[in-house]
Enzyme design. Structure first.
Site, PDB file in Angstrom:
ATOM      1  N   HIS A   1      32.912  46.972  25.754  1.00  0.00           N
ATOM      2  CA  HIS A   1      32.904  48.373  26.189  1.00  0.00           C
ATOM      3  C   HIS A   1      34.192  48.664  26.947  1.00  0.00           C
ATOM      4  O   HIS A   1      34.385  48.156  28.061  1.00  0.00           O
ATOM      5  CB  HIS A   1      31.681  48.634  27.078  1.00  0.00           C
ATOM      6  CG  HIS A   1      30.399  48.540  26.320  1.00  0.00           C
ATOM      7  ND1 HIS A   1      29.258  47.981  26.843  1.00  0.00           N
ATOM      8  CD2 HIS A   1      30.091  48.916  25.059  1.00  0.00           C
ATOM      9  CE1 HIS A   1      28.295  48.037  25.930  1.00  0.00           C
ATOM     10  NE2 HIS A   1      28.784  48.597  24.840  1.00  0.00           N
TER      11      HIS A   1
ATOM     12  N   GLU B   1      34.518  49.469  30.730  1.00  0.00           N
ATOM     13  CA  GLU B   1      34.095  48.473  31.723  1.00  0.00           C
ATOM     14  C   GLU B   1      35.248  47.509  32.004  1.00  0.00           C
ATOM     15  O   GLU B   1      35.203  46.323  31.682  1.00  0.00           O
ATOM     16  CB  GLU B   1      32.848  47.751  31.209  1.00  0.00           C
ATOM     17  CG  GLU B   1      31.685  48.728  31.000  1.00  0.00           C
ATOM     18  CD  GLU B   1      30.548  48.166  30.160  1.00  0.00           C
ATOM     19  OE1 GLU B   1      30.606  46.989  29.782  1.00  0.00           O
ATOM     20  OE2 GLU B   1      29.613  48.928  29.884  1.00  0.00           O
TER      21      GLU B   1
ATOM     22  N   GLU C   1      26.764  41.453  34.126  1.00  0.00           N
ATOM     23  CA  GLU C   1      27.132  42.817  34.498  1.00  0.00           C
ATOM     24  C   GLU C   1      27.746  42.828  35.887  1.00  0.00           C
ATOM     25  O   GLU C   1      27.148  42.361  36.845  1.00  0.00           O
ATOM     26  CB  GLU C   1      25.873  43.704  34.525  1.00  0.00           C
ATOM     27  CG  GLU C   1      25.091  43.745  33.229  1.00  0.00           C
ATOM     28  CD  GLU C   1      25.565  44.848  32.299  1.00  0.00           C
ATOM     29  OE1 GLU C   1      26.497  45.582  32.677  1.00  0.00           O
ATOM     30  OE2 GLU C   1      24.998  44.960  31.198  1.00  0.00           O
TER      31      GLU C   1
HETATM   32 ZN   LIG Z   1      28.629  47.241  28.729  1.00  0.00          ZN
END
Ligand SMILES: [Zn+2]
Length: 1142
Positions: free
Chosen positions: A837, A840, A1019
């Protein structure tokens, strides 16, 4: 009904009387009416005079209430009935809700309603009786959940309505009747029926201009009206009768006269009526026509200084925002300003949907904006529904939860990937000591890319114009930097372009310095021979090299064909050494910003509305000295349009991901021509997510070129008055998944620039471009020592023509002896990836930390390299990164939803990454750990998502017997180790549930199809931490890089914990203890946090950021809280991993 038995206890008079009453009640009809009347009269007297008596009747175990209710049911005598009603009124007035609860549980409501109906049938019912019944119902109703339904079904509504109509002037009777009517009206079906009986008009007869009398009555009437107006049918009727201007006039009247603010709640009730009536489109129109916005704006302005009137200001603000006419996003189309032709466009793909739209379709705003939802009042009782929410996203198919170790592709197809795994067959026989990495430069990724680049040059003449460094020639023409260079370094003028000059400046670090570079900036007149001090980034940033960056950027292929480089990427970033705290949310900021937005409507003449930057225009608008200059035509840049709204306020519009029409959140742009010391307000007006960490203390990032030159090249958190809220820009159903009536969100921040003639950059998070990655990889390669086995290869090319690097890192064998080489070849594989992504960027910084650790020379790093073979794809989506996308690749799709069936043409990086994993599985080398690094926009800390059958099953209804699955708890070990080692990591935020919506993500596919038990998404927060060492601080690149290196340390410990056989000779006992410790703890786990969507679980902090703040709470949230709490109970005591005992 069985007659209750009253124990004939001695002593208490009231109990004796109750026993008498019970006896009479039990006798046949025709019992002594007079006697009963006397008994009830005596009981009433006792109850009125003695609190002790009331307690006795209501005491636990007493059947007093049953006896009283039973008598009320059986008697026909008015006086007895009145006595009993008075007794009940006395009993239920005190002791709060408990006594009422007893009353309701004994069926009291139905008995009262029945009495009401039967009395209502009489020609002229007793006023006193009606008063008593309604008074009691008013007390009982709020405690009886089904009051509204019971009243309607019993036919009580009409009795009260008729009574009201006949007694409008009789205030004694009116008040309890209105109180009961208000209770009836809270049921939506009742509200419709009461509206038909004329109750809306009736309420308008009761309420009126300011008066000091009967304010209690007025308040009840207003609340009843507000409840009635929740029905759309009633609201329409009220609008038709002109009630909207009437309500505004009443509000204004009270606002003017209630100068001492004694009736704030009453005034809020008037606003409550307006709020409900404006839920319908007609109501909003009537409100605008009646100049409601101005009325509420002006009254709110007067209320603002008095804090106790906040409730009025907030409700007014809510109404104004709701009625604010929907605006059109100032764009010709929401499709990305750039288009990239795809090799094939499957009919179902997002790109096909976008480009198959007829050209005349307006995708920015729906035809009939403000679309009214179906205005049909529900005839069903919603109140009876037990809203039982189930998580329908959790995987319940037990077969899908069982990992399949199937090789779905024939091995012949996978054989081509053998070339990426030379280490499996390496024999080192040709190499002489000292062992040296045989592949240095041999399979250099950039070699390939360079060729590709020259291909491109021939096609795009833009690159061929200048000789050395074709970038940036058009950039910063008027920039102060250029003048600085001319002014201070005459020799630099000879350079053909500024970038080169800057390159020289950046390298001339040891020359003399000048204090004038700081503070007011170096452009003080007289400038003399001041020499710019440019930080020696080489010492502090070993992986950064501006010249190398330019070289890398040249070979990067972007869809818009960027020819400029942003200064921050060129200079580099040195993490500041001061703390950046998570901001405290200042009270009233959002409200103040919204009022400024509303002022645009009230004072339109003050709005400039000047476009100062626009990607959709052939040539950029000419800007005079009165406005800021914007630019984002560089790698990872994303700004589509800038509009000067007021002198120091700008609306900014972000570009969609390429071949898409949404996903705006990431931003990166440049600002210049600023004034010093003036607060500028920036509003990004087309954000899509419904909430953001910008509401919880996160700041934007700013990079000042003046500061960089002055010795501090860095991104720093900046901005005040930051908030994120739903705005009045309409979002078309095309961009909102078919939903109509949606809005965009505004992210607003204010910045005061410190330096004159600065060039500043703003970003959503610390930028990390694809060219930066390539530069870092080049530098990492130079860190290679004879002990490190390091290969850089090209996994594949992307759609945009950029190379996707694949790294192999392990330790060289200690010698060429066969057992050493055997150990080398058979090390377990760890597979890492990041940045699927593009928005990010934190994932890239974590990856940088991991890579630097792996290439470092310390004993831990060496030990780690000796333990594993690392296969790393540091950037799974280079095209998205290059082109400033937030989420997608050039195919307009989220690549992390393509892992089930990646297309070799449309999703090459995923296709080949998955093939590598399939190859590993096929040759019996399934990775021990797979981890994909991501960033999280709505949560704090760093945490992991994993896959556990058991923890998923716990969340579902699958019965235990159907899934008595054996599951190794090893998946918990790595996150557990991380929580001990990495200060930013939070175990409490981890989740191991498999969700259906994520079945095509890397984590789930690698777990299910490849059979990697330890398959994770890691994350990292974009905001900061709320636990551990960094509690209260915003996250920076230092912390992110530390996370990446601690991940390595955790892997080393994991190795020691998972291979007791190899290490048995050394510290068997210790290891066994550790295993036990970790596994016992794992056995004690509770169900983990259930996560709603991959990156955005619901956020718990309550902030009124939307106009619909009073919407019902999402039941999901409650579920989430419960799990969070139970997870928090999970013991987090440290497990001591001592490995150095011998
Ligand atoms: Zn992501």
């Amino acid at each position: 009904m069985n007659k209750p038995k009253m124990a004939t206890e001695k002593g208490s008079r009231v109990l004796m009387l109750l026993a008498q009453l019970e006896r009479h009640d039990g006798e046949a009809v025709g019992s002594d009416t007079e006697a009963i009347r006397q008994v009830t009269g005596k009981i009433l007297h006792l109850i009125q005079t003695q609190e002790k008596t009331r307690k006795e009747v209501m005491a636990k175990g007493s059947t007093g209430m049953e006896v009283i209710l039973s008598s009320l049911q059986s008697t026909q005598d008015l006086q007895t009935i009145l006595n009993i009603l008075c007794i009940l009124n006395e009993l239920l007035t005190v002791a709060g809700g408990r006594r009422v609860g007893v009353f309701v549980s004994k069926g009291g409501t139905a008995i009262l309603l029945h009495l009401l109906i039967s009395s209502g049938r009489e020609a002229s019912p007793s006023e006193e009786l009606m008063h008593q019944i309604h008074s009691l119902l008013a007390k009982v109703g709020p405690k009886d959940r089904k009051f509204g339904v019971k009243a309607r079904l019993s036919g009580a509504l009409n009795v009260t309505v008729n009574l009201l109509k006949q007694n409008l002037q009789n205030h004694r009777l009116l008040l309890p009747c209105l109180q009961v009517l208000r209770l009836y009206s809270s049921n939506s079906v009742n509200a419709v029926s009461l509206g038909k009986s004329g109750m809306v008009e009736m309420m308008f007869k009761v309420i009126g201009p300011y008066t000091k009398k009967n304010t209690t009555l007025l308040k009840v009437a207003l609340d009843t009206l507000a409840a009635l107006l929740k029905s759309k049918m009633n609201a329409r009727r009220a609008v038709d009768r002109g009630n909207v201007p009437a309500l505004l006039a009443i509000y204004l009247d009270w606002h003017r006269n209630d100068t001492r603010h004694r009736h704030t709640l009453l005034r809020k009730s008037i606003l409550g009526c307006i709020k409900n009536i404006t839920n319908i489109k007609l109501g909003r129109k009537a409100f605008i026509d009646a100049d409601g916005i101005r009325t509420l704006y002006n009254t709110s302005a007067e209320c603002l200084p008095v804090r106790t009137l906040d409730l009025l200001v907030n409700t007014s603000s809510l109404i104004m925002r709701k009625c604010f006419p929907k605006n059109r996003l100032p764009l010709p189309t929401i499709k990305s300003a750039f288009h990239h032709p795809l090799p094939q466009v499957p009919a179902s793909s997002p790109a096909a949907q976008i480009y198959s739209q007829p050209p005349d379709v307006d995708d920015v705003m729906d035809e009939s904006d403000d679309n009214e939802e179906t205005e049909v009042d529900t005839e069903n009782d919603t109140e009876d529904e037990e809203k039982e929410h189930k998580n329908d996203d959790i995987e319940t198919d037990i077969n899908k939860l069982r990992p399949r170790h199937l090789v779905l592709r024939p091995f012949d197809e996978l054989r081509v990937y053998e070339r990426f795994f030379l280490e499996f067959s390496e024999d080192f026989q040709l190499i002489h000591k000292p062992l040296n990495g045989p592949y240095h430069g041999k399979l250099n990724l950039f070699h390939f890319v360079e060729i590709k680049y020259f291909d491109k040059v021939s096609k795009h003449t833009v690159y061929s114009q200048s000789t050395n460094s074709p970038y940036v020639e058009s950039k910063v023409q008027n920039s102060h930097l250029e003048s600085l260079i001319q002014q201070f370094s005459p020799t630099h003028l000879q350079f053909s372009n500024i970038e080169q000059a800057l390159g020289c400046l950046a390298l001339n670090t040891s020359d003399s310095m000048n204090g004038g570079c700081t503070g007011a900036g170096p452009q003080e007149e007289g400038g003399d021979q001041a020499v710019l001090e440019v930080p020696d980034t080489a010492a502090l940033l070993p992986l950064h090299d501006p010249d190398l960056y330019l070289e890398m950027a040249k070979a990067t292929c972007s869809v818009p064909g960027y020819t400029e480089v942003a200064y921050p990427d060129y200079f580099g970033h040195i993490a500041p050494n001061f703390r950046e705290h998570i901001l405290e949310r200042v009270y009233g900021v959002q409200r103040a910003k919204i009022f400024q937005d509303i002022e645009r409507l009230i004072h339109p003449a003050e709005i400039l509305d000047r476009v100062v930057y626009d990607l959709d225009m052939q040539s950029c608008p000419v800007v005079d000295g009165e406005s800021l200059k914007f630019n984002s035509r560089f790698e990872s840049g994303n700004l589509r349009k800038a509009i000067q709204v007021r002198k120091f306020e700008y609306d900014l519009v972000l570009n969609s991901d390429i071949n898409s029409n949404h996903y705006h959140q990431w931003f990166y742009f440049e600002v210049s021509s600023m004034r010093v010391g003036v607060p500028y307000r920036f509003n990004i007006i087309n954000c899509e997510k419904s909430n953001s960490q910008f509401n919880y203390g996160m700041q934007v990032l700013m990079y000042s070129v003046q500061e960089a030159i002055g010795g501090s090249p860095r991104w720093a958190r900046t901005g005040s008055d930051i908030c994120y809220y739903k705005n009045h820009f309409s979002r078309s159903s095309i961009a909102a998944g078919g939903q109509k009536g949606k809005s965009y969100y505004t992210m607003t921040f204010t910045v005061t620039f410190q330096h004159k003639d600065d060039v500043c950059y703003f970003a959503y998070h610390y930028p990390y471009t694809y060219s930066t990655l390539k530069m870092h990889l080049q530098k990492l390669q130079t860190m290679c020592t004879p002990h490190i086995y390091y290969r850089q290869e090209l996994l594949c090319h992307t759609l945009g023509g950029n190379g996707c690097p694949l790294l192999t890192i392990t330790a060289m064998p200690e010698s060429c002896s066969s057992d050493r080489v055997c150990q080398f070849r058979n090390r377990p594989v760890v597979f890492l990836s990041a940045r699927v992504h593009p928005g990010e960027t934190n994932a890239s910084w974590v990856m940088k930390g991991t890579l630097e650790f792996l290439m470092s020379s310390g004993p831990l790093a060496q030990s780690l390299r000796e333990s594993y073979i690392f296969k790393i794809i540091p950037m799974l989506n280079p095209d998205g990164v290059v082109n400033g996308n937030h989420r997608c690749s050039l195919s307009g799709e989220d690549l992390n939803r393509q892992w089930q069936n990646p297309s070799s043409e449309l999703h090459p990086t995923i296709y080949h990454a998955k093939s590598l994993l399939q190859y590993l599985s096929a040759v019996g080398r399934t990775p021990l750990v797979f981890c994909d690094y991501h960033g999280h926009s709505r949560k704090k800390n760093v945490f992991m998502y994993g896959c556990s059958v058991k923890e998923t099953v716990w969340q579902t209804d699958i019965n235990a017997s159907s899934c008595d699955l054996q599951e190794d708890l090893g998946y918990r070990t790595l996150p557990k180790l991380l929580s001990q080692l990495a200060p930013a990591f939070s175990l409490a935020s981890c989740s191991f549930v498999v969700e259906r919506s994520k079945e095509a993500t890397a984590r789930v596919v690698v777990w299910r199809e490849i059979g990697v038990q330890r398959s994770y998404t890691m994350e990292s927060t974009l905001c900061g931490c709320d636990q551990g060492k960094y509690k209260g601080l915003q996250i920076g690149t230092r912390e992110l890089e530390e996370m990446g290196s601690q991940f390595c340390v955790a892997l080393l410990r994991l190795r020691r914990l998972t291979s007791p056989l190899e290490l048995r000779n050394h510290h068997t006992h210790q290891l066994d203890m550790e295993r036990d410790l970790i596994e016992t703890r794992c056995n004690m786990t509770c169900p983990t946090t259930y996560v709603m969507e991959e990156d955005e679980p619901p956020f718990m902090e309550e902030v009124d950021y939307s106009a619909e703040s009073e919407e019902e709470n999402d039941p999901n949230l409650e579920t989430y809280t419960q799990f969070s709490q139970s997870e928090a109970a999970f013991p987090s005591a440290s497990v001591v991993c001592c490995t150095q005992t011998h």
